[in-house]
Write a protein that holds these residues in place. Structure first.
Motif, mmCIF file in Angstrom:
data_model
loop_
_atom_site.group_PDB
_atom_site.id
_atom_site.type_symbol
_atom_site.label_atom_id
_atom_site.label_comp_id
_atom_site.label_asym_id
_atom_site.label_seq_id
_atom_site.Cartn_x
_atom_site.Cartn_y
_atom_site.Cartn_z
ATOM 1 N N THR A 1 0.803 -0.956 0.262
ATOM 2 C CA THR A 1 0.105 -0.160 -0.709
ATOM 3 C C THR A 1 0.896 1.124 -0.102
ATOM 4 O OG1 THR A 1 -1.622 -1.225 1.097
ATOM 5 C CG2 THR A 1 -1.521 0.823 1.084
ATOM 6 N N LEU A 2 2.034 0.985 0.438
ATOM 7 C CA LEU A 2 2.599 1.935 0.574
ATOM 8 C C LEU A 2 3.568 2.531 -0.486
ATOM 9 C CD1 LEU A 2 4.112 4.857 2.848
ATOM 10 C CD2 LEU A 2 6.094 2.632 3.278
ATOM 11 N N MET A 3 4.088 1.596 -1.167
ATOM 12 C CA MET A 3 4.318 1.847 -2.629
ATOM 13 C C MET A 3 3.227 2.519 -2.961
ATOM 14 S SD MET A 3 7.403 1.356 -1.917
ATOM 15 C CE MET A 3 9.350 0.810 -1.285
ATOM 16 N N LEU A 4 2.183 1.522 -3.151
ATOM 17 C CA LEU A 4 1.089 2.165 -4.382
ATOM 18 C C LEU A 4 0.611 3.491 -3.888
ATOM 19 C CD1 LEU A 4 -0.658 0.536 -5.726
ATOM 20 C CD2 LEU A 4 -2.264 0.917 -4.447
ATOM 21 N N VAL A 5 0.550 3.527 -2.850
ATOM 22 C CA VAL A 5 0.206 5.382 -2.563
ATOM 23 C C VAL A 5 1.279 6.458 -2.833
ATOM 24 C CG1 VAL A 5 -0.383 7.295 -1.064
ATOM 25 C CG2 VAL A 5 -1.011 4.669 -0.608
ATOM 26 N N LEU A 6 2.585 5.888 -2.730
ATOM 27 C CA LEU A 6 4.106 7.103 -3.034
ATOM 28 C C LEU A 6 4.349 7.040 -4.667
ATOM 29 C CD1 LEU A 6 5.761 6.332 0.344
ATOM 30 C CD2 LEU A 6 4.618 8.278 -0.077
ATOM 31 N N ALA A 7 4.253 6.100 -5.309
ATOM 32 C CA ALA A 7 5.158 6.169 -7.042
ATOM 33 C C ALA A 7 3.733 5.625 -8.035
ATOM 34 C CB ALA A 7 5.862 4.877 -6.800
ATOM 35 N N GLY A 8 3.162 4.017 -7.540
ATOM 36 C CA GLY A 8 2.212 3.378 -8.359
ATOM 37 C C GLY A 8 1.258 4.246 -9.089
ATOM 38 N N ILE A 9 0.542 5.136 -7.918
ATOM 39 C CA ILE A 9 -1.075 6.080 -8.923
ATOM 40 C C ILE A 9 -0.410 7.491 -8.802
ATOM 41 C CG2 ILE A 9 -2.993 6.613 -7.947
ATOM 42 C CD1 ILE A 9 -3.728 4.829 -5.818
ATOM 43 N N ASP B 1 10.143 -6.522 -3.511
ATOM 44 C CA ASP B 1 8.907 -6.783 -4.351
ATOM 45 C C ASP B 1 7.598 -6.335 -4.494
ATOM 46 O OD1 ASP B 1 10.238 -9.546 -4.509
ATOM 47 O OD2 ASP B 1 9.504 -10.197 -2.986
ATOM 48 N N ALA B 2 7.491 -5.996 -3.060
ATOM 49 C CA ALA B 2 6.176 -4.726 -3.335
ATOM 50 C C ALA B 2 6.347 -3.956 -4.331
ATOM 51 C CB ALA B 2 5.961 -4.072 -2.079
ATOM 52 N N ALA B 3 7.266 -3.340 -4.662
ATOM 53 C CA ALA B 3 7.572 -2.056 -5.755
ATOM 54 C C ALA B 3 7.452 -2.474 -6.539
ATOM 55 C CB ALA B 3 8.994 -0.965 -5.366
ATOM 56 N N THR B 4 8.076 -3.867 -6.862
ATOM 57 C CA THR B 4 8.465 -4.267 -8.308
ATOM 58 C C THR B 4 6.595 -4.400 -8.484
ATOM 59 O OG1 THR B 4 10.295 -5.173 -7.739
ATOM 60 C CG2 THR B 4 9.149 -5.993 -9.835
ATOM 61 N N GLN B 5 5.679 -5.393 -7.624
ATOM 62 C CA GLN B 5 4.590 -6.044 -7.983
ATOM 63 C C GLN B 5 4.166 -4.573 -8.492
ATOM 64 O OE1 GLN B 5 3.603 -8.243 -8.841
ATOM 65 N NE2 GLN B 5 0.924 -7.677 -9.253
ATOM 66 N N VAL B 6 3.273 -3.453 -7.815
ATOM 67 C CA VAL B 6 2.703 -2.418 -7.750
ATOM 68 C C VAL B 6 3.723 -1.768 -9.318
ATOM 69 C CG1 VAL B 6 2.601 0.285 -7.373
ATOM 70 C CG2 VAL B 6 2.903 -1.564 -5.451
ATOM 71 N N PHE B 7 4.753 -1.064 -9.339
ATOM 72 C CA PHE B 7 4.942 -0.992 -10.971
ATOM 73 C C PHE B 7 4.381 -1.716 -12.132
ATOM 74 C CE2 PHE B 7 7.991 -0.038 -14.217
ATOM 75 C CZ PHE B 7 8.155 1.437 -14.715
ATOM 76 N N PHE B 8 5.155 -3.168 -11.805
ATOM 77 C CA PHE B 8 4.204 -3.953 -13.240
ATOM 78 C C PHE B 8 2.952 -4.299 -12.892
ATOM 79 C CE2 PHE B 8 8.984 -4.509 -12.817
ATOM 80 C CZ PHE B 8 9.539 -3.728 -14.368
ATOM 81 N N SER B 9 2.485 -4.169 -12.462
ATOM 82 C CA SER B 9 0.842 -4.473 -12.795
ATOM 83 C C SER B 9 -0.215 -2.852 -13.158
ATOM 84 C CB SER B 9 0.487 -4.715 -10.980
ATOM 85 O OG SER B 9 -0.687 -4.870 -11.048
ATOM 86 N N LEU B 10 0.627 -1.916 -12.706
ATOM 87 C CA LEU B 10 -0.315 -0.649 -13.358
ATOM 88 C C LEU B 10 0.776 -0.569 -14.333
ATOM 89 C CD1 LEU B 10 -0.344 1.663 -9.646
ATOM 90 C CD2 LEU B 10 -2.097 0.560 -10.500
ATOM 91 N N GLY B 11 1.662 -0.791 -14.679
ATOM 92 C CA GLY B 11 2.130 -0.475 -16.106
ATOM 93 C C GLY B 11 2.414 0.531 -16.800
#
Length: 666
Positions: free
Chosen positions: A95-103, A359-369
């Motif tokens: 969630t942290l990686m998602l909020v700070l970078a993914g979205i 793993d969290a950072a990588t999953q967020v990045f490659f999932s959102l694309g």
């Protein structure tokens, strides 16, 4: 400007500085108004004034974005990472990686595409001409990625067609491709149940002996404590002949399942290849499946978003129908609750390990694309005033929710498998192709109505894959068509040529050693290269184009500026996030291997060359832009290429207007 035009505009005297300044301001405002209108419709050469095609419905765009971002990784990677990295505790770094970078990165690309209304190449040329190479880099990455990704869809299609049988072919060990190590232990509920001797018998035995074995079963002397612990055994059959036959001498370390042998020895036939140097012949069944994938892609994309926008109503929504059906079925199975608990049970001690955060950072990045040019391409067909902010939040949250939902679907079945085979869940849990082509099919084969479950499961994989494939191809098509307008006029032929190249080159992946190529492409095509590309995207938008200018662009579209949170993420959090993944990944990089096959040095060299080729587009294009820009000094030419295209247009208009006004007599 001619004299009459100057007279009509009532030009002030040259010597009147105040009136001249007001006149310049008026001209600038007029040029900016014209620019805001023209930016939506003009091509790079400013000659094509036709309106850009837009989505017929808002839902077409949303489903296309959701379909692209929700892909196979949501099903086969996130659940595994969640259980491996602390269960429910993994949701904290995720969630942290998602909020700070993914979205934020997801929002940034959608906003850039909608404002500039161009594909990746032209869009980055307008944002910062010096870094136009970012556009070429992401197009090349998408090009590489499509080669192996469409092959995985072809594998799913192969399984789908193979499921049209009363008995799934990976249910038992009585097939010609099975080995003596094949053991079907999933048919037993406990160690005291029966296991067929044929499950561990070499199928090349004499047919008369096979017939005898097919009519035999043995009691639990096969096991010491559980079905997975085999002792060395021998037995005598056909006592009338008095022939002693050794039935098996199978150790636990060599035990394989019928599902694994179907995947490796029937579909891939990887046992016929010794590695990349020995690919073998083309499997015609796989070649036909790959051809079918490209035919579907062609007729979905050949007319542009007018056709793909309709197709995604099925390909994007159907996976959710299947996921819900599989979830309902999964939670009713014995042992399902144990699997779900294993999936969610938090282990906070793992939060101290660096690989969990990676793993969290990588999953967020490659999932959102972000970074593949797909979000830019899709958003470029939006209306200018579309609420891209709301779209970015909604689609990114749906993507992450789908990953979480998939975990329940997968681990309810893995819990059932563990209960069925009397093994710990961590012995049956895996990720990647091993999960969707071996473990899950093996579980499905034990259910009543297994044919139905297999058909809908693999149809779900096909639709998940096709959506992402549509996105990658559309990113390439849109980017090249916007940069080279002649391709847009011949779109049907261009798309046909693109997919023909894909298919011809992809035939190498249809050979016995094709899976070695797929794994190599998966490793290098979009690994570090896409991270580097998006790292430069974040830097260019925030520090060269300017986060304030970008905020004003968003305000022009949606009516309000992004808040402090978004600007902070674009300027600091997202670049640091990307740099973190790159550095840690390179620091812990290990020799690449597939199962027991270690890739040779020359194969890794090819992989790194492929990755470097896309990254090299960025500096190469920068050098070319500087070299071809007129100017008295290198520094001035670099500065000229940092100025956004919009400012260059305004500056030229000012020069023309003011020079013309001074040249014309009053």
């Amino acid at each position: 400007m001619n004299a009459s035009a100057a007279t009509n505009m009532e030009m002030p005297p040259v010597h009147d500085d105040q009136q001249n300044a007001e006149f310049e301001k008026e001209i600038r405002e007029k040029v900016m108004e014209d620019f805001k209108e023209s930016i939506k419709v003009t091509q790079p050469d400013n000659q094509d004034h036709e309106d850009r095609e837009t989505w017929s419905k808002k839902a077409d765009f949303l489903l296309s974005v959701i379909g692209f971002s929700v892909d196979l990784a949501n099903v086969w990677r996130f659940p595994y990472l969640c259980y491996k990295n602390g269960g429910g505790a993994f949701l904290l770094p995720y969630t942290l990686m998602l909020v700070l970078a993914g979205i934020p990165l997801f929002y940034m690309e959608l906003a850039l595409g909608q404002y500039h209304r161009k594909g990746a190449i032209t869009c980055w040329g307008r944002i910062c001409p010096l870094f136009k190479g970012i556009g070429y880099a992401v197009v090349l990455i998408a090009f590489y990625t499509d080669f192996f990704y469409n092959m995985i869809i072809a594998w799913s299609l192969y399984y789908f067609f193979s499921s049209f049988t009363l008995e799934l072919p990976w249910t038992h060990c009585r097939n010609k491709w099975n080995t003596k190590n094949c053991v079907d232990s999933t048919t037993s509920d406990s160690g005291s149940d029966l296991t067929t001797v044929t499950g561990i018998w070499n199928t090349s035995m004499d047919s008369s002996v096979n017939q005898t074995l097919n009519n035999m079963t043995t009691r639990p002397f096969f096991y010491q404590q559980s079905p997975s612990n085999f002792s060395n055994i021998s037995m005598v059959i056909n006592s009338t002949v008095g022939t002693a036959v050794q039935v098996a001498n199978t150790s636990n370390s060599k035990r394989t399942s019928p599902a694994l042998e179907y995947f490796e020895r029937k579909m891939l036939e990887i046992n016929e290849s010794d590695g990349l140097h020995d690919l073998g012949t083309i499997k015609w069944e796989m070649a036909l499946c790959l051809l079918a994938v490209y035919v579907i892609c062609y007729f979905s994309l050949w007319k542009g978003i007018s056709t793909s926008g309709k197709v995604v109503w099925f390909t994007a929504l159907f996976p959710y129908v299947v996921l819900i059906i599989l979830l309902i079925r999964g939670v009713t199975l014995d042992g399902a609750i144990d699997g779900i608990i294993y999936y969610l049970k938090p282990d906070l001690t793992k939060m101290l390990k660096i690989h969990v955060w990676v793993d969290a950072a990588t999953q967020v990045f490659f999932s959102l694309g972000p970074g593949f040019g797909v979000l830019l391409a899709f958003a470029s067909y939006n209306k200018f005033n579309n609420n891209v902010y709301r779209d970015a939040i909604a689609t990114s949250l749906i993507n992450c929710g789908t990953s979480f939902l998939s975990g329940f679907v997968i681990f309810s079945v893995l819990g059932y498998m563990a209960h069925k085979t009397k093994q710990p869940i961590d012995k049956v849990a895996t990720e990647g192709p091993g999960l969707v082509f071996v473990v899950y099919p093996e579980a499905i084969s034990t259910l009543p109505g297994s044919t139905f479950w297999s058909l809908i499961f693999f149809l779900m994989l096909i639709t998940l894959g096709l959506d992402s494939s549509f996105g990658g191809s559309e990113a390439i098509i849109t980017a090249l068509s916007d940069e080279f307008p002649i391709l847009k006029k011949k779109r049907e032929f261009f798309v046909a040529a693109l997919f023909s190249v894909y298919f011809v080159v992809g035939l190498a992946s249809c050979t016995y050693g094709g899976s070695f190529i797929v794994s190599l492409m998966d490793k290098y095509a979009a690994g570090y290269s896409i991270l580097v590309a998006v790292f430069f995207e974040a830097l260019v938008v925030s520090w060269l184009y300017g986060v304030n200018r970008f905020s004003e662009d968003i305000k022009a579209m949606v009516g309000f500026r992004p808040g402090f949170y978004w600007r902070f993420c674009w300027m600091f959090a997202s670049p640091i996030f990307l740099l973190f993944i790159i550095c840690v990944g390179l620091a812990f990089n290990e020799p690449f291997k597939y199962e027991d096959y270690v890739y040779p040095t020359w194969a890794n060299a090819i992989g790194w060359t492929m990755a470097a080729s896309s990254i090299a587009c960025i500096p190469c294009m920068a050098v070319w832009k500087v070299a071809t820009t007129p100017g008295s000094s290198l520094l001035n030419r670099i500065r000229a290429n940092i100025i956004p295209w919009r400012d260059q247009i305004v500056a030229r208009s000012d020069d023309i207007t003011m020079n013309g006004s001074r040249a014309d007599p009053v």
